[in-house]
Write an enzyme that holds these catalytic residues in place. Sequence first.
Site, PDB file in Angstrom:
ATOM      1  CB  CYS A   1      36.037 -11.972   4.183  1.00 25.98           C
ATOM      2  SG  CYS A   1      33.974 -11.843   4.179  1.00 25.98           S
TER       3      CYS A   1
ATOM      4  CG  HIS B   1      36.147 -12.422  -1.018  1.00 31.56           C
ATOM      5  ND1 HIS B   1      36.291 -13.431  -0.185  1.00 31.56           N
ATOM      6  CD2 HIS B   1      34.907 -11.863   0.011  1.00 31.56           C
ATOM      7  CE1 HIS B   1      35.829 -13.758   0.798  1.00 31.56           C
ATOM      8  NE2 HIS B   1      34.757 -12.655   1.035  1.00 31.56           N
TER       9      HIS B   1
END
Length: 488
Positions: A332, A429
Site C-alpha cells: 500500500c 493487504h
Amino acid sequence: MAALMIQGCGSDVGKSVLVAGLCRLFANRGLTVRPFKPQNMSNNAAVTVDGGEIGRAQALQAIACRTPATVHMNPVLLKPQSDVGAQLIVRGQMAGTWQARAYQDRKAGLLDMVVDSFRILQAESDLVIVEGAGSPAETNLRAGDIANMGFARAAGVPVVLVGDIDRGHVIAALVGAHAVLDPQDRDMIAGFVINKFRGDPSLFDEGRTEIVRRTSWADCGMAPWLAAARRLPAEDAVVLDRLTPGERRRVKIVVPMLSRIANFDEFDPLRTEPEVDFAFVPPGTPLPGDADLVILPGTKATLADLAFLRAQGWDIDLAAHVRRGGRVLGVCGGFQMLGRAIADPLGVEGPPGQAPGLGLLDVATTLTADKVLTLTTGRLIGGSRFEGYEIHVGRTEGPDLARPLVIRDDGTADGAISADGRVMGAYVHGLFGLGAARTALLATLGAVSDGIDENARVDAALDEIALALEQAFDIERLAAIAGLERRP
C-alpha cells in the site's frame, strides 16, 4: 434486545480481547451476537462487506461472532494523520480531516447516528456487546462524549468496568473511577472484572472484596493472563513497542516502524513461522544488514512517513540492502514509496506537496480524493491463492506495472515487480494470511512455511479465550446485567 458495554480504567487494559472472547462465548451458546464500538481511533482498519472501513478490532470481534463485519459495528473511526489531526470515517466513508480541538467540539453531533447504528445491530441480534474507548474516568473528555458514558446513557446500555491488574494499582483504578464519575454515569456501571492476572487467583480475593466494599459494584470475575491473545491481530500501535526480535532462524524479515504505520497486523502470520526471525525496527535503529526481506508497510500519511523514513536514514539502509542482493516488499503506502515520485496535489493526507520516491520501482503515484475500499481475492503471479483487502487513496502508473505481483479473480492486476525480481509491491493487504500464499512468498527466501491459514489460527485462539472466560467470569451474572433471559 440485550446489550452489555465493556469499558476500562484506561487504554490497553484488554477491552478488545475481552469483547472478542465474550462474543465467541455467547455465540458458542447459540446466540446471535454482534460487536459494537461507537468511536475508535486506529490506523489499523478492515474493509467491510458493505463497502466501508472499520477498526480491525471490531472486524476481529465480528469473526468471533461468526458474522461478516459491517460499517455499523464501528460507525465513527478516527485515523491519525498527525499529532493533532485525524481523518474522520463515518459509517465506513471518509468525512474529512479534523483537528483534535475541532472534533472535540463537534463530536456530540454524531451521537444520534451512533445510536442509530447500535439499534440496527440490536434489531438483528440477541445480544450486542459494546466496547468503550480509553476510560470513562477521563472526566475532562466527558462533555460531548460518544465513546463511553455518553453513549451508554443515550442508548441505555449497562456497563461492566475492566481493571488491568498487570499494570498494578488496580484497586485504586476501579475505586478511583467510582470516585470521580458523575453520579448518573456511575449508576450505569453494574459490575467490574479484573483482567490479566498471573498466578493463584485466590491471592487477590481480599482485593476484590475491597473493591466491592468501596464501590458496591458486582464482582463479575477475574481473567487470567490470556496467552492466546498473542495469536490475535493487534489493533493499537502500542503493542509494537513490546515486540522484540526472536532467535536467528533461517530467514530474517524486518518492518520499519513508520510514524503512521497502518494495518501492521497483516504481518502477524510471519511472527509465528518457525523458520522466520521477524521484527519491527523502531525509529532511531538502523535496518539490520543481515535482513533477507525488508517490508515497507502501509501508512496513513505517505508523504509524511516518506520524510520520516529518510530522517531515520532508512533510505540509505534500504539502498545498501538492495545492493547486497536483499529483497524488498512494499504494501500500500510502502508500495507508493518504492516508486520514482509521490504527489498529493489536493492535500488528501496532509498539506499539498510532492516528493521523490525511493526509486526502487519504475512507477509514480498521485494521491486522489476517492478511496478504494474492497475485499480482494486472487492469485500471486506464481499461482498461489490469496485473500486480502484494499484500502487506499492514489493512482499508480509506470512501466513496472507490466510485471504485476497479483492477479485478482476479476482478471485485473495489482502491483509491480522490478526487472531483477528483487523489489515488489502492491496495494493488496493480507498477502500472508493464507498458508499457500505465505508458503510461496517465503520459498523465494529459502524458508519453509508451516502452511497454516491465519484465519484458522485466529479462530482457534478465540475458542481458547472463550473457554478461559467461561471459567473465570460469572457468565450468568454478566448475562443478567445484559438483560438476557435465561434459556431452557
